[in-house]
Write an enzyme that holds these catalytic residues in place. Structure first.
Site, PDB file in Angstrom:
ATOM      1  N   ASN A  10     -21.209  23.398  30.132  1.00  0.00           N
ATOM      2  CA  ASN A  10     -20.620  22.413  31.052  1.00  0.00           C
ATOM      3  C   ASN A  10     -19.852  21.395  30.217  1.00  0.00           C
ATOM      4  O   ASN A  10     -20.451  20.567  29.547  1.00  0.00           O
ATOM      5  CB  ASN A  10     -21.753  21.746  31.851  1.00  0.00           C
ATOM      6  CG  ASN A  10     -21.244  20.613  32.724  1.00  0.00           C
ATOM      7  OD1 ASN A  10     -20.039  20.475  32.941  1.00  0.00           O
ATOM      8  ND2 ASN A  10     -22.166  19.797  33.229  1.00  0.00           N
ATOM      9  N   LYS A  12     -17.973  19.045  31.257  1.00  0.00           N
ATOM     10  CA  LYS A  12     -17.854  17.741  31.929  1.00  0.00           C
ATOM     11  C   LYS A  12     -16.397  17.252  31.869  1.00  0.00           C
ATOM     12  O   LYS A  12     -15.494  18.082  31.906  1.00  0.00           O
ATOM     13  CB  LYS A  12     -18.833  16.745  31.311  1.00  0.00           C
ATOM     14  CG  LYS A  12     -20.254  17.329  31.241  1.00  0.00           C
ATOM     15  CD  LYS A  12     -21.336  16.345  30.969  1.00  0.00           C
ATOM     16  CE  LYS A  12     -22.670  17.070  30.939  1.00  0.00           C
ATOM     17  NZ  LYS A  12     -23.816  16.184  30.836  1.00  0.00           N
ATOM     18  N   HIS A  96     -24.824  18.949  40.189  1.00  0.00           N
ATOM     19  CA  HIS A  96     -25.208  18.436  38.872  1.00  0.00           C
ATOM     20  C   HIS A  96     -25.686  16.990  39.032  1.00  0.00           C
ATOM     21  O   HIS A  96     -25.169  16.247  39.877  1.00  0.00           O
ATOM     22  CB  HIS A  96     -24.004  18.497  37.921  1.00  0.00           C
ATOM     23  CG  HIS A  96     -24.370  18.148  36.519  1.00  0.00           C
ATOM     24  ND1 HIS A  96     -24.497  16.843  36.096  1.00  0.00           N
ATOM     25  CD2 HIS A  96     -24.695  18.927  35.460  1.00  0.00           C
ATOM     26  CE1 HIS A  96     -24.873  16.844  34.824  1.00  0.00           C
ATOM     27  NE2 HIS A  96     -25.005  18.097  34.415  1.00  0.00           N
ATOM     28  N   GLU A  98     -25.131  14.376  37.515  1.00  0.00           N
ATOM     29  CA  GLU A  98     -24.100  13.336  37.429  1.00  0.00           C
ATOM     30  C   GLU A  98     -23.335  13.227  38.752  1.00  0.00           C
ATOM     31  O   GLU A  98     -22.912  12.141  39.150  1.00  0.00           O
ATOM     32  CB  GLU A  98     -23.151  13.629  36.249  1.00  0.00           C
ATOM     33  CG  GLU A  98     -23.814  13.282  34.924  1.00  0.00           C
ATOM     34  CD  GLU A  98     -23.403  14.145  33.749  1.00  0.00           C
ATOM     35  OE1 GLU A  98     -22.333  14.792  33.808  1.00  0.00           O
ATOM     36  OE2 GLU A  98     -24.162  14.184  32.765  1.00  0.00           O
ATOM     37  N   GLU A 168     -32.747  20.921  35.666  1.00  0.00           N
ATOM     38  CA  GLU A 168     -32.282  19.963  34.674  1.00  0.00           C
ATOM     39  C   GLU A 168     -32.982  18.632  34.918  1.00  0.00           C
ATOM     40  O   GLU A 168     -32.518  17.833  35.752  1.00  0.00           O
ATOM     41  CB  GLU A 168     -30.770  19.763  34.791  1.00  0.00           C
ATOM     42  CG  GLU A 168     -29.967  20.985  34.440  1.00  0.00           C
ATOM     43  CD  GLU A 168     -28.584  20.592  33.940  1.00  0.00           C
ATOM     44  OE1 GLU A 168     -28.272  20.912  32.789  1.00  0.00           O
ATOM     45  OE2 GLU A 168     -27.838  19.941  34.690  1.00  0.00           O
ATOM     46  N   GLY A 174     -28.414  14.760  28.058  1.00  0.00           N
ATOM     47  CA  GLY A 174     -27.651  13.891  27.166  1.00  0.00           C
ATOM     48  C   GLY A 174     -28.501  12.884  26.408  1.00  0.00           C
ATOM     49  O   GLY A 174     -27.970  11.943  25.819  1.00  0.00           O
ATOM     50  N   SER A 214     -30.333  18.707  26.966  1.00  0.00           N
ATOM     51  CA  SER A 214     -30.421  18.629  25.507  1.00  0.00           C
ATOM     52  C   SER A 214     -30.750  19.969  24.848  1.00  0.00           C
ATOM     53  O   SER A 214     -31.559  20.040  23.917  1.00  0.00           O
ATOM     54  CB  SER A 214     -31.432  17.549  25.088  1.00  0.00           C
ATOM     55  OG  SER A 214     -31.015  16.281  25.556  1.00  0.00           O
TER      56      SER A 214
HETATM   57  P1  PGA Z   1     -26.748  18.035  27.711  1.00  0.00           P
HETATM   58  O1  PGA Z   1     -26.210  18.149  29.219  1.00  0.00           O
HETATM   59  O2  PGA Z   1     -26.901  19.438  27.182  1.00  0.00           O
HETATM   60  O3  PGA Z   1     -25.720  17.249  26.991  1.00  0.00           O
HETATM   61  O4  PGA Z   1     -28.085  17.340  27.793  1.00  0.00           O
HETATM   62  C1  PGA Z   1     -26.694  19.130  30.086  1.00  0.00           C
HETATM   63  C2  PGA Z   1     -25.979  19.055  31.402  1.00  0.00           C
HETATM   64  O5  PGA Z   1     -25.529  17.965  31.786  1.00  0.00           O
HETATM   65  O6  PGA Z   1     -25.830  20.063  32.104  1.00  0.00           O
END
Ligand code: PGA
Length: 252
Positions: A10, A12, A96, A98, A168, A174, A214
């Site tokens: 992803n 983003k 997601h 976010e 997730e 993140g 992560s």
């Molecule tokens: P990350 O993000 O691997 O940077 O923790 C995962 C995601 O947002 O799908």
């Protein structure tokens, strides 16, 4: 039933068209044999078309990060499932964290998106997960149940074949705080059982359960080794082709 592993990057809001193309080309070059793993990248909307073309001979597939549930209409700033399939998208992320947190997407809207994505044969990657506060309060399973119940409302056995669900935990995204394999096993086994109870065994077993939060080259192997982990949703580490390839190779 054997499920093919699915690794999703992803990206983003990282990557102009030229940056996305550079990344895809580097991935294609480094990934000589992706064998039995499905590899998908999700660039920003503007780069989808050229990314899908560039990915054509690499075995890599392309996902959108979001979509609207209507086919077309007065929805400024949105894109629909048909727009995505037309540009060569085969997958789409739905819900997601976010999108949920920053753009206030609700479970009911995500349900409409899932209906639309599956009706257009887009491989939906439906994201669910609890916040840190919910976990601390002992509400993890309550929240996951709500997300699944509303998200999958009025979807039937024949609809959800080909669905992917990504667990997730919001606190792991993140942050560098990957969930432990114990926490992941507990949740993934619970999701599989939930699906079996609410649909049926073969359907539950056909759905791929991804873990995200992560994921790094160093932990990919232990994460994929969990019984009900059929793939990984990778954010930050998918931006660096070397890291992303290392994750794919760890899984293969
Ligand atoms: P990350 O993000 O691997 O940077 O923790 C995962 C995601 O947002 O799908």
């Amino acid at each position: 039933m054997s499920r093919r592993n699915l690794i999703v990057g992803n990206w983003k809001m990282h990557g102009t068209v030229s940056e996305s193309l550079k990344r895809i080309t580097a991935l294609g070059r480094k990934l000589e044999d992706i064998g039995t793993t499905d590899v998908v990248v999700a660039p920003p909307h503007t780069a989808l078309y050229s990314a899908a073309i560039a990915a054509q001979d690499t075995g890599i597939k392309v996902a959108a990060q979001n979509m609207h549930w209507e086919a077309d209409g007065a929805y400024t700033g949105e894109v629909s499932a048909t727009f995505l399939t037309e540009v060569g998208c085969e997958f789409v992320l739905i819900g997601h964290s976010e999108r949920r947190k920053l753009f206030h997407e609700k479970d009911e809207q995500l349900n409409k998106k899932l209906h639309a994505a599956l009706a257009h044969e887009l491989g939906a990657i439906f994201c669910i997960g609890e916040t840190n506060a919910e976990r601390e309060a002992g509400q993890t399973f309550e929240r996951l149940k709500e997300q699944l119940k509303i998200g999958l409302h009025e979807l039937h056995i024949h609809d959800i074949e080909g669905l992917n669900i990504a667990y997730e935990p919001v606190w792991a995204i993140g942050t560098g705080n990957t969930a432990t394999t114990e926490q992941i096993n507990e949740v993934h086994n619970w999701i599989r059982a939930y699906l079996e109870k609410n649909f049926d065994g073969p359907t539950a077993n056909s759905i791929r359960l991804l873990y995200g939060g992560s994921v790094k080259p160093e932990n990919a192997k232990s994460l994929i080794a969990c019984e009900n982990v059929d793939g990984l949703l990778v954010g930050g580490a998918s931006l660096d082709p070397d890291d992303f390839v290392a994750i794919i190779e760890a899984v293969a």
